[in-house]
Design a protein around this motif. Structure first.
Motif, PDB file in Angstrom:
ATOM      1  N   ARG A 284     -56.553 -13.033  26.037  1.00 28.58           N
ATOM      2  CA  ARG A 284     -57.134 -14.149  26.783  1.00 28.58           C
ATOM      3  C   ARG A 284     -56.094 -14.994  27.504  1.00 28.58           C
ATOM      4  NH1 ARG A 284     -60.498 -17.493  22.692  1.00 28.58           N
ATOM      5  NH2 ARG A 284     -60.844 -18.721  24.589  1.00 28.58           N
ATOM      6  N   HIS A 285     -54.820 -14.796  27.184  1.00 34.11           N
ATOM      7  CA  HIS A 285     -53.770 -15.603  27.802  1.00 34.11           C
ATOM      8  C   HIS A 285     -52.536 -14.761  28.089  1.00 34.11           C
ATOM      9  CE1 HIS A 285     -56.309 -18.535  25.717  1.00 34.11           C
ATOM     10  NE2 HIS A 285     -55.935 -19.385  26.661  1.00 34.11           N
TER      11      HIS A 285
ATOM     12  N   PHE B  55     -56.154 -26.583  22.634  1.00 39.94           N
ATOM     13  CA  PHE B  55     -55.564 -25.333  23.101  1.00 39.94           C
ATOM     14  C   PHE B  55     -56.215 -24.141  22.412  1.00 39.94           C
ATOM     15  CE2 PHE B  55     -51.236 -27.513  24.037  1.00 39.94           C
ATOM     16  CZ  PHE B  55     -51.704 -27.905  25.277  1.00 39.94           C
ATOM     17  N   ALA B  56     -56.144 -22.989  23.077  1.00 39.64           N
ATOM     18  CA  ALA B  56     -56.588 -21.745  22.463  1.00 39.64           C
ATOM     19  C   ALA B  56     -55.390 -20.909  22.022  1.00 39.64           C
ATOM     20  CB  ALA B  56     -57.437 -20.935  23.436  1.00 39.64           C
ATOM     21  N   CYS B  57     -54.198 -21.250  22.536  1.00 45.44           N
ATOM     22  CA  CYS B  57     -52.979 -20.563  22.124  1.00 45.44           C
ATOM     23  C   CYS B  57     -51.773 -21.395  22.543  1.00 45.44           C
ATOM     24  CB  CYS B  57     -52.885 -19.165  22.730  1.00 45.44           C
ATOM     25  SG  CYS B  57     -52.414 -19.174  24.469  1.00 45.44           S
TER      26      CYS B  57
ATOM     27  N   THR C  71     -52.346 -17.915  18.358  1.00 47.24           N
ATOM     28  CA  THR C  71     -53.678 -18.144  18.910  1.00 47.24           C
ATOM     29  C   THR C  71     -54.592 -18.826  17.896  1.00 47.24           C
ATOM     30  OG1 THR C  71     -54.569 -16.033  18.161  1.00 47.24           O
ATOM     31  CG2 THR C  71     -53.418 -16.041  20.284  1.00 47.24           C
ATOM     32  N   GLU C  72     -55.739 -19.249  18.371  1.00 47.64           N
ATOM     33  CA  GLU C  72     -56.759 -19.809  17.471  1.00 47.64           C
ATOM     34  C   GLU C  72     -57.111 -18.828  16.370  1.00 47.64           C
ATOM     35  OE1 GLU C  72     -59.681 -22.706  20.007  1.00 47.64           O
ATOM     36  OE2 GLU C  72     -59.763 -20.563  20.458  1.00 47.64           O
TER      37      GLU C  72
ATOM     38  N   TYR D 272     -57.149 -17.054  10.707  1.00 47.31           N
ATOM     39  CA  TYR D 272     -56.754 -16.011   9.757  1.00 47.31           C
ATOM     40  C   TYR D 272     -55.866 -16.600   8.674  1.00 47.31           C
ATOM     41  CZ  TYR D 272     -54.726 -11.611   8.070  1.00 47.31           C
ATOM     42  OH  TYR D 272     -54.311 -10.567   7.282  1.00 47.31           O
ATOM     43  N   THR D 273     -54.949 -17.470   9.090  1.00 51.33           N
ATOM     44  CA  THR D 273     -54.049 -18.121   8.136  1.00 51.33           C
ATOM     45  C   THR D 273     -54.827 -19.019   7.185  1.00 51.33           C
ATOM     46  OG1 THR D 273     -52.239 -18.092   9.747  1.00 51.33           O
ATOM     47  CG2 THR D 273     -52.048 -19.643   7.915  1.00 51.33           C
TER      48      THR D 273
END
Length: 216
Positions: A33-34, A103-105, A119-120, A125-126
């Motif tokens: 996406r980026h 932000f998305a990343c 990224t988001e 995940y974290t």
């Protein structure tokens, strides 16, 4: 946890002279996406999102002349300057940046050079791993006074049962500064003995708050 532990180091980037068409092809091919835009020294000078490229692309009703838009250089639509983070930044601090800036990343930079991206999805995940929800476990929430030593005091109840604690979280109790909520995830499918031990020790359980049963 540090950013370097969760960042993606296999980053696809473009120079500012690349065309919008090239960016569109990379976004579609790699399902990303980026794309960070870097100069000849691998320094981040901009970033382009799939939305930026989509907004710059001709519509399905385009004319022949509008196709030339895709041949414009990517630097004409990139966002800059770019907020970056360092590999040794703490993940929780970066989460604040994601929230505050929406932000998305964010690119990860070391010695002014691009070394990764977060990224988001990486952040979520974290969170899943930090909270221990990725493994089979039982969830227990205990309301406790906000005072020094309370965490090891409560944890000792689990220790008496030799119960493995996979994660611990602490968060405020509503707007009352006198109390905290301790959230334990324990590696057992039968939490009843520990639950009863906690109740007998005088602790107030927020979850589960309606389960009783015999100790074993």
């Amino acid at each position: 946890m540090l950013v370097e532990e969760i960042m993606n180091t296999n980053v696809i980037s473009l120079p500012p002279s690349a065309t919008i068409a090239e960016a569109l092809k990379l976004l579609q091919k790699n399902r990303i996406r980026h794309i960070p835009i870097i100069d000849e020294h691998t320094q981040v000078i901009g970033i382009v999102s799939d939305r930026d490229v989509r907004d710059a692309s001709p519509s399905i009703f385009h004319t022949k002349s509008e196709e030339n838009v895709l041949q414009n250089e990517i630097q004409t639509i990139m966002s800059h300057p770019v907020v970056t983070v360092h590999p040794l930044d703490f993940v929780e601090e970066v989460a604040g940046i994601f929230y505050d800036e929406e932000f998305a990343c964010v690119p990860v930079v070391s010695d002014y050079k691009l070394v990764g991206m977060v990224t988001e999805k990486d952040m979520l995940y974290t969170l899943i791993h930090v909270t221990g929800t990725n493994v089979q476990s039982s969830h227990i929430e205990v309301k406790v006074p906000h005072k020094p030593g309370i965490l090891p005091e409560v944890a000792s109840v689990f220790g008496k049962r030799k119960t493995n604690i996979t994660s611990v979280l602490v968060y405020p109790y509503k707007n009352d500064p006198n109390y905290k909520i301790l959230v334990f995830r324990i590696q057992t499918m039968n939490p009843m003995p520990v639950i009863e031990d906690l109740r007998e020790a005088g602790y107030e359980l927020m979850w589960p708050n309606n389960i009783t049963g015999p100790k074993s």
